[in-house]
Design an enzyme around this catalytic site. Sequence first.
Site, short mmCIF file in Angstrom:
data_model
loop_
_atom_site.label_atom_id
_atom_site.label_comp_id
_atom_site.label_asym_id
_atom_site.label_seq_id
_atom_site.Cartn_x
_atom_site.Cartn_y
_atom_site.Cartn_z
N HIS A 149 0.82 -1.23 0.00
CA HIS A 149 0.00 0.00 0.00
C HIS A 149 0.85 1.27 0.00
CE1 HIS A 149 -0.42 0.93 4.64
NE2 HIS A 149 0.81 0.64 4.31
N ASP A 150 2.16 1.11 0.16
CA ASP A 150 3.06 2.27 0.09
C ASP A 150 3.37 2.65 -1.35
OD1 ASP A 150 3.34 2.29 2.87
OD2 ASP A 150 5.13 1.02 2.83
N GLU A 178 -3.14 -6.58 4.00
CA GLU A 178 -3.45 -5.20 3.61
C GLU A 178 -4.93 -4.96 3.85
OE1 GLU A 178 -1.54 -2.76 2.54
OE2 GLU A 178 0.28 -3.72 1.78
N GLU A 211 -4.77 2.52 -0.52
CA GLU A 211 -5.47 1.29 -0.15
C GLU A 211 -6.22 0.83 -1.38
OE1 GLU A 211 -4.69 0.16 2.95
OE2 GLU A 211 -3.44 1.95 2.84
C1 LIG Z 1 4.92 0.52 6.26
S1 LIG Z 1 6.36 -0.38 6.69
C2 LIG Z 1 5.72 -1.99 7.09
C3 LIG Z 1 6.52 -2.70 8.15
C4 LIG Z 1 5.95 -4.06 8.61
N1 LIG Z 1 5.73 -4.94 7.48
C5 LIG Z 1 4.68 -3.88 9.42
O1 LIG Z 1 3.58 -4.03 8.88
O2 LIG Z 1 4.79 -3.59 10.62
C6 LIG Z 1 7.10 -0.64 5.09
C7 LIG Z 1 8.46 -1.31 5.15
O3 LIG Z 1 8.95 -1.46 3.80
C8 LIG Z 1 10.35 -1.31 3.85
N2 LIG Z 1 10.90 -1.02 2.52
C9 LIG Z 1 10.77 0.12 1.79
N3 LIG Z 1 11.44 0.01 0.62
C10 LIG Z 1 11.99 -1.24 0.61
C11 LIG Z 1 12.81 -1.95 -0.32
N4 LIG Z 1 13.17 -1.39 -1.49
N5 LIG Z 1 13.21 -3.22 -0.02
C12 LIG Z 1 12.85 -3.79 1.18
N6 LIG Z 1 12.07 -3.16 2.10
C13 LIG Z 1 11.65 -1.90 1.82
C14 LIG Z 1 10.53 -0.14 4.82
O4 LIG Z 1 11.85 -0.02 5.30
C15 LIG Z 1 9.50 -0.50 5.89
O5 LIG Z 1 10.05 -1.29 6.91
#
Ligand SMILES: C[S@@+](CC[C@H](N)C(=O)[O-])C[C@H]1O[C@@H](n2cnc3c(N)ncnc32)[C@H](O)[C@@H]1O
Length: 245
Positions: A149-150, A178, A211
């Site tokens: 969702h990011d 999600e 979302e």
């Molecule tokens: C919104 S957090 C979710 C963390 C965890 N899954 C939770 O639900 O508590 C998104 C995660 O994606 C990781 N992330 C972002 N870009 C990434 C990449 N290119 N490779 C691996 N992880 C990544 C971030 O560091 C972060 O920890």
Amino acid sequence: MAAFVLLENGPEMVASWINLSAGVQVNGTPAFEAAHGKDIWSYAVGDESFSKLINDAMACGARVVTVPAIIKGCPEVFDGVGSLVDVGGGNGTASGLLVKAFPWIRGINFDLPHVVCDAEQSHGVENVGGDMFQSIPITDAIFIMQVLHDWGDDECIEILKKCREAIPKDNGKVIIVETIMEEEENLGDELKSVRLKIDMAMMAHTDKGKERTLKEWDYVLGQAGFSRHNAKHIRAVHSVIEAYP
Ligand SMILES: C[S@@+](CC[C@H](N)C(=O)[O-])C[C@H]1O[C@@H](n2cnc3c(N)ncnc32)[C@H](O)[C@@H]1O
């Protein structure tokens, strides 16, 4: 939930909310980038305390609500799973809880190198640093919670393709945690407004994150080459989608 409150009320996130209207109404620049000159994940690489706050905030929700709801609501999802990679697993909270509940699983917490270097050390979980857009460790199953969702659809499809490459074609699966947004305005449960707020937060804090409705999940999973998937509802704002190659 202190870390979550500190994160959402901290200067970085508040600045992105302030830039949201201009981004939407005037120039289309993502709000976080307008405020800080780069997207949230690039910004977090250079700011250790902000990065730690994101991980602590995410871990709060995972520990208190989402992972216990998954363990209680659909434990069968983990039957027969020998190894599990938690993609974007942050500080490893979810992997630690899942391996404790299902001790036959060998867990890998996979996230960016600067994130896993501060991750928890849990029995049965290895921390591995890497980039999910490059490659994901080979495994029986992937767990990916609040990561897709990011990202906008194109990036989401890219990540899902990398997930598919990492699991066996015959019996592998990707476990996606999600929200599933209601398609019709007048439908929805008591958590609908929370899902809408999370959608707004994605708009403010990420470039193209959002979302998705079930139809939108069907689209990204189909484009990433998954042959079928099913959705399970749990006692949380999130649902569990199992996707098969
Ligand atoms: C919104 S957090 C979710 C963390 C965890 N899954 C939770 O639900 O508590 C998104 C995660 O994606 C990781 N992330 C972002 N870009 C990434 C990449 N290119 N490779 C691996 N992880 C990544 C971030 O560091 C972060 O920890």
